[in-house]
Design an enzyme around this catalytic site. Structure first.
Site, PDB file in Angstrom:
ATOM      1  N   ASP A  95       0.852  -1.176   0.000  1.00  0.00           N
ATOM      2  CA  ASP A  95       0.000   0.000   0.000  1.00  0.00           C
ATOM      3  C   ASP A  95       0.896   1.236   0.000  1.00  0.00           C
ATOM      4  OD1 ASP A  95      -2.231   1.686   0.492  1.00  0.00           O
ATOM      5  OD2 ASP A  95      -3.156   0.113   1.704  1.00  0.00           O
ATOM      6  N   ASP A 190      -2.935   4.691  -2.419  1.00  0.00           N
ATOM      7  CA  ASP A 190      -3.932   5.340  -1.573  1.00  0.00           C
ATOM      8  C   ASP A 190      -4.377   6.683  -2.173  1.00  0.00           C
ATOM      9  OD1 ASP A 190      -5.067   5.127   1.238  1.00  0.00           O
ATOM     10  OD2 ASP A 190      -4.117   7.094   1.401  1.00  0.00           O
ATOM     11  N   GLU A 242      -6.631   3.876  -5.626  1.00  0.00           N
ATOM     12  CA  GLU A 242      -7.846   4.174  -4.878  1.00  0.00           C
ATOM     13  C   GLU A 242      -8.301   5.574  -5.272  1.00  0.00           C
ATOM     14  OE1 GLU A 242      -9.483   4.520  -0.307  1.00  0.00           O
ATOM     15  OE2 GLU A 242      -7.644   5.504  -0.894  1.00  0.00           O
ATOM     16  N   HIS A 316     -10.838  -2.118   4.543  1.00  0.00           N
ATOM     17  CA  HIS A 316     -10.607  -1.676   5.912  1.00  0.00           C
ATOM     18  C   HIS A 316     -11.294  -0.349   6.236  1.00  0.00           C
ATOM     19  CE1 HIS A 316      -7.916   0.456   3.354  1.00  0.00           C
ATOM     20  NE2 HIS A 316      -7.666   1.320   4.322  1.00  0.00           N
ATOM     21  N   ASP A 317     -11.973   0.252   5.278  1.00  0.00           N
ATOM     22  CA  ASP A 317     -12.657   1.527   5.516  1.00  0.00           C
ATOM     23  C   ASP A 317     -14.172   1.378   5.522  1.00  0.00           C
ATOM     24  OD1 ASP A 317     -10.265   2.992   5.556  1.00  0.00           O
ATOM     25  OD2 ASP A 317     -10.284   3.256   3.378  1.00  0.00           O
TER      26      ASP A 317
HETATM   27  C1  GLC Z   1      -7.567   5.894   2.221  1.00  0.00           C
HETATM   28  C2  GLC Z   1      -7.346   4.729   3.153  1.00  0.00           C
HETATM   29  C3  GLC Z   1      -7.831   5.117   4.515  1.00  0.00           C
HETATM   30  C4  GLC Z   1      -7.013   6.300   4.976  1.00  0.00           C
HETATM   31  C5  GLC Z   1      -7.041   7.434   3.960  1.00  0.00           C
HETATM   32  C6  GLC Z   1      -5.951   8.407   4.241  1.00  0.00           C
HETATM   33  O1  GLC Z   1      -8.897   6.198   2.048  1.00  0.00           O
HETATM   34  O2  GLC Z   1      -7.958   3.586   2.654  1.00  0.00           O
HETATM   35  O3  GLC Z   1      -7.756   4.060   5.429  1.00  0.00           O
HETATM   36  O4  GLC Z   1      -7.507   6.750   6.202  1.00  0.00           O
HETATM   37  O5  GLC Z   1      -6.843   6.997   2.652  1.00  0.00           O
HETATM   38  O6  GLC Z   1      -4.705   7.862   3.958  1.00  0.00           O
END
Ligand code: GLC
Ligand code: CA
Length: 540
Positions: A95, A190, A242, A316-317
């Site tokens: 990641d 990310d 993402e 995980h979110d």
């Molecule tokens: C993404 C991650 C999340 C994190 C955010 C900031 O959305 O998946 O867990 O808090 O980015 O890095």
């Protein structure tokens, strides 16, 4: 094997397996479970951040991109984990949190100490904009005593990086090369569609300022540079971005192969269909028509324009999809398989989030004290400030908290679910005695169903490579689609509700075979009645 035939498994390292009994998962724990992942059949394992970090945002606040967080182990543990994975034919995806770094990162500390070189690593302004942080509150914080402000789209300990500075880019590309040299074969980037900030930042009252900093045109240029300078040279590498608050049009641009940016993108529109007025901290039953429309729009347009989706229900979110979309008290098993089929047979690369393969549920906590996630704690406070009672605010957090998916993996029915011998960092889910790996492998059928789906993707090119078109787009209960490749077709039908429904099957599939489903099907008949949460795929 191309990324189209692969299935990727996401691990949240803090919660997978604790081997040194400190209550936190670790790298040796992940290594130990490689045979389990091999048994499941996944090709690649994505690890949420394992780097040195003050853990204000559970590792998404990185303090050193090339050092392992001691809580998780050492670099040697990482190398051992890589070797164990490769032995099982499993590759590792890391990641990469490149939009921001922890304010404890050396770069930020040097900037604060006055070093001009490092000040240009961050986004500093005399006049902040009106943007709101994604974790609540102002997106700008005072930069020491300088009278200036630094941008933090997330927590105030997560400072946004200045990608316009070529030195910053080179630092980040070096990080990728470092991990590639170790044998890492995949990167998950990310919130990567936020990296390109305009030269002049503008106020934006709409949507907390998101349109002003999301999917800016220069982001594509940065991705092309990164591709060329690093993973683009290695055809085996897999990359997924993402994308926060994005559009299908942008995601086609991010993933169209000839643009040389990324292999695929995550978007979250389908996981906002239970947001009232688009707001996360609300409660509402999911809007099925909207869910379907999104799947069809993304499926069709990506298919027509050669883009590629990362397919997922959980990460995980997100609270567990089972709790959001399925009547789990009555149909947990059938529902879990239906959700799995709905994405694994679709066009894109499927991701499984740890525990999904055994049908894990939200933890069902009974007090605010059990939550630790910074976003949840902030949201709770904001709900109280907005006048909600403690009980009402708690109910919303309980349904929406990111901690729902971050609870320790349920391996068996021991006191701490086989995750650890001591109390874990986050309370184990209430269902652990009933829902755990040991029991699932002995008598369950969800794990087996996932095994089957993963195999099918490798056996049937129509699954990995076929086109996508909507089936019965107006039906109030069915989410269906047809995949086609050369002379083969696959019809996938999913009943998203606990009520039966009768449909007419298309002529061309009446002579087909059922490839997979969650109920035994005797005959494929023109009039076909689907049972509660029934899923079925017919291959012809
Ligand atoms: C993404 C991650 C999340 C994190 C955010 C900031 O959305 O998946 O867990 O808090 O980015 O890095
Ligand atoms: Ca540990």
């Amino acid at each position: 094997m191309s990324f189209k035939e692969k299935v990727i498994y996401q691990i949240y390292p803090k919660s997978f397996l604790d081997t040194n009994q400190d209550g936190v998962g670790d790298l040796p724990g992940i290594k130990q479970k490689m045979p389990y992942l091999k048994q499941l059949g996944v090709d690649m394992v994505w690890l949420s951040p394992i780097y040195s970090s003050p853990q204000k945002d559970n590792g998404y606040d990185v303090a050193d991109y090339t050092a392992i967080n001691p809580t998780f182990g050492t670099m040697e543990d990482f190398d051992n984990l890589m070797a164990a994975a490769n032995e099982q034919g499993i590759e590792i995806m890391l990641d990469m949190v490149f939009n921001h770094v922890s304010t404890e990162y050396e770069w930020f500390q040097k900037a604060l100490a006055g070093e001009k070189k490092y000040q240009d690593y961050f986004i500093l302004r005399d006049e902040p904009t009106d943007w709101v942080s994604k974790f609540g509150g102002n997106a700008w914080a005072p930069f020491g005593e300088t009278g200036r402000y630094y941008l933090h789209l997330f927590d105030k300990t997560q400072a946004d990086l200045n990608w316009r500075n070529p030195e910053v880019r080179e630092e980040l590309f070096k990080v990728l090369r470092f991990w590639m040299a170790k044998g890492v074969k995949g990167f998950r980037f990310d919130v990567i569609n936020l990296i390109g900030k305009d030269e002049v930042l503008k106020d934006c009252a709409e949507n907390d300022g998101k349109p002003a900093y999301t999917d800016r045109p220069i982001t594509h240029e940065f991705l092309q540079m990164m591709n060329q300078a690093t993973f683009g040279q290695d055809t085996e590498m897999i990359t997924v971005g993402e994308m926060s608050f994005t559009t299908v049009k942008e995601c086609i641009l991010y993933t169209k192969p000839d643009r040389e940016e990324l292999n695929m993108t995550f978007n979250f529109h389908h996981l906002k269909v239970d947001y009232k007025d688009g707001k996360k901290w609300t409660q509402m039953p999911f809007d099925f028509a909207k869910l379907k429309e999104l799947f069809h729009t993304w499926g069709t347009q990506m298919s027509e324009e050669s883009g590629w989706n990362a397919l997922f229900w959980n990460n995980h979110d997100q609270p567990r999809a089972l709790n959001r979309f399925i009547d789990v008290d009555n149909y947990r098993v059938a529902g879990a398989k239906m959700l799995a089929s709905a994405i694994h047979l679709s066009r894109g690369t499927p991701y499984i989030y740890m525990g999904e393969e055994i049908g894990m549920l939200d933890p069902d906590y009974d007090s605010m004290e059990q939550y630790v996630d910074v976003e949840s704690l902030n949201a709770y406070q904001e709900l109280l400030d907005a006048g909600k009672t403690e009980k009402a605010a708690f109910e919303i957090v309980k349904a929406k908290s990111r901690d729902n998916s971050r609870t320790p993996m349920q391996w068996d029915n021991e006191r701490y679910s086989g995750f650890s011998q001591v109390a874990p960092w986050l309370t184990i889910g209430r269902s652990a005695a009933e829902i755990n790996v040991a029991k699932e492998l002995q008598e369950g059928s969800i794990f087996k169903y996932y095994q089957q789906l993963i195999k099918l993707r490798k056996q049937y090119p129509v699954i990995s490579d076929g086109s996508y078109e909507a089936f019965l787009p107006e039906h109030p209960q069915i989410y269906g689609y047809v995949r086609r490749l050369a002379e083969h077709s696959l019809l996938v039908i999913n009943n998203f509700f606990a009520e039966e429904t009768t449909i007419e099957l298309p002529e061309e599939f009446l002579a087909g075979d059922v490839l997979i489903g969650n109920y035994a099907v005797e005959n494929i008949t023109r009039e076909f009645t689907l049972k509660p949460y029934q899923t079925m795929a017919i291959y012809y």
